[in-house]
Design an enzyme around this catalytic site. Structure first.
Site, short mmCIF file in Angstrom:
data_model
loop_
_atom_site.label_atom_id
_atom_site.label_comp_id
_atom_site.label_asym_id
_atom_site.label_seq_id
_atom_site.Cartn_x
_atom_site.Cartn_y
_atom_site.Cartn_z
N ARG B 51 0.83 -1.20 0.00
CA ARG B 51 0.00 0.00 0.00
C ARG B 51 0.87 1.25 0.00
O ARG B 51 2.03 1.20 0.38
CB ARG B 51 -0.84 0.09 1.28
N ASP B 53 0.21 5.45 1.41
CA ASP B 53 -0.72 6.30 2.15
C ASP B 53 -1.27 7.44 1.29
O ASP B 53 -0.73 7.73 0.22
CB ASP B 53 -0.01 6.91 3.37
N TYR B 111 12.41 3.62 -2.30
CA TYR B 111 11.59 4.81 -2.11
C TYR B 111 12.49 6.03 -2.28
O TYR B 111 13.69 5.98 -1.97
CB TYR B 111 11.00 4.86 -0.69
N ARG B 198 9.20 7.53 5.91
CA ARG B 198 8.90 8.90 6.34
C ARG B 198 9.46 9.19 7.73
O ARG B 198 9.88 10.32 8.01
CB ARG B 198 7.39 9.15 6.29
#
Lengths: 256, 256
Positions: B51, B53, B111, B198
């Site tokens: 997933r 966000d 990422y 993050r």
């Protein structure tokens, strides 16, 4: 009453252009709504240097309005930005003479147009650039700009529907610069006709794509016929970059 | 039935994340709606590598689904892109073995996190970068990455609410690069916990801002306590950049 001049930026993506229209979200409407809240319900009319179309952005649009509020100059930006949506930003505010006029006193404007010039599209720049995947002959485009620079009747570069009669304008400079994978076309002039920058960009691109030689631009302008020119470039690549004024305040309009 | 693997990009701005949620606009829902139209109303279930966000973007998310349609591989992208909204793009589609699984077969993920590191905010990148106006000690940030790289229990870098028990992950590489006025942090690992990238970025920024020395990162990870780590960086700077698979198809997931 004090007259204030503000340099503002906006992301044109979610606006139906600058100027108020019924049942549409516009920059002017948002500015006037924020000012109305600051003035406890009193309507304050905002005057801009000129309109921008739906999807067109601004980095240095300039506005003026009159206010009875005694707010120190340096607090205007913060006060307005708190009330404005996140796609409008007041970058600078200053008191000006009562006869300053954001539209009538314009001495020159700079527009920039961002072209994403690579094979692949970029999802994250789809609202901020015009994607042109073709290999462009930038030298030919630069040569074509020499036919745009100067004082000309730009009727061939003016969209239908305008009420302006005198279509003579002076373009001071056209620069074409590569910035990473983008080609940026900057145009500085005394003023621009309706969609003139986007039509000029569309014609420069036609030259870059080999659809016409650089000298064709001079021939197209001579026809004074919009139908003889190439297509208008889309709005999302266009930025009203800076508005210049021939006043003592002109130092203050340097956006950025 | 043939199994298809697709590399997709999306602009996370207008999505409530990847995964289907009632009454929310999600990437998965849009993908499944487009597939349903292609399959004349038959529901097709899509499985992603994981997933993302709300507000998080993807340049190389990877999905798989099964289809009874006999469409040549090279036509899948165009067919789906025609039906999808403009904030999702199918970049690559290929037939894979029936036992390929977009989530279970992941060997590594990359990422990237984009930080706009200059004084002024940028209206046009507000959905695509995190604005940090401070001068950052990039050398200290790079030193701090050495405490993240490797196999660690990343409990301190995992948001509350996850049901994952084993919080040991391996981070292969963390690179920090300046790209114009942006600082880009790239992290490659075997897998990542919920909001781990993050939180890692938030902690690297704390080091860059001088709130903690580089070695503090090792100490924070040792506590295995999320409350001991610095704040989570916001979603809009984050991009799922690339998903790698240990299969014969791994050459095909090179996004861009």
């Amino acid at each position: 009453m004090a007259r204030l001049k503000c340099v503002i930026a906006y992301d044109g993506t979610r606006f139906s252009g600058y100027q108020v229209q019924p049942n549409q979200r516009t920059v002017q409407e948002e500015l006037e709504a924020a000012l109305k809240r600051m003035h406890k319900g009193k309507a304050i009319r905002v005057t801009a240097s000129g309109r921008t179309d739906a999807g067109v952005h601004a980095v240095g649009q300039t506005i003026h309005f009159d206010s009875p509020l005694a707010i120190p100059e340096e607090n205007w930006c913060r006060a307005l930005n708190t009330l404005l949506p996140d796609d409008i930003l007041i970058k600078q505010a200053q008191g000006v003479a009562d006869d300053f006029h954001a539209r009538f006193d314009v001495s020159q404007k700079e527009y920039r147009y961002r072209i994403l010039n690579r094979k692949e599209a970029d999802l994250f720049r789809r609202f901020y650039t015009y994607h042109v995947p073709d290999i462009l002959d930038i030298q030919a485009m630069r040569e074509a700009t020499t036919h745009i620079i100067g004082t000309h009747d730009f009727s061939a570069f003016c969209a239908a529907g305008t009420q302006v009669v005198d279509k003579v304008r002076t373009v001071y400079d056209v620069r074409i610069e590569q910035q990473g994978d983008e080609l940026v076309i900057a145009m500085v002039g005394s003023g621009f006709l309706y969609q003139m920058v986007r039509i000029a960009v569309g014609n420069l691109l036609a030259v870059g794509q080999g659809k016409a030689p650089p000298a064709a631009i001079a021939a197209i302008l001579e026809t004074k016929d919009r139908r003889k020119a190439f297509a208008t470039a889309p709005p999302q690549g266009l930025y009203l970059w800076e508005v210049g004024y021939d006043t003592d305040n002109s130092h203050a309009v340097n956006a950025n």
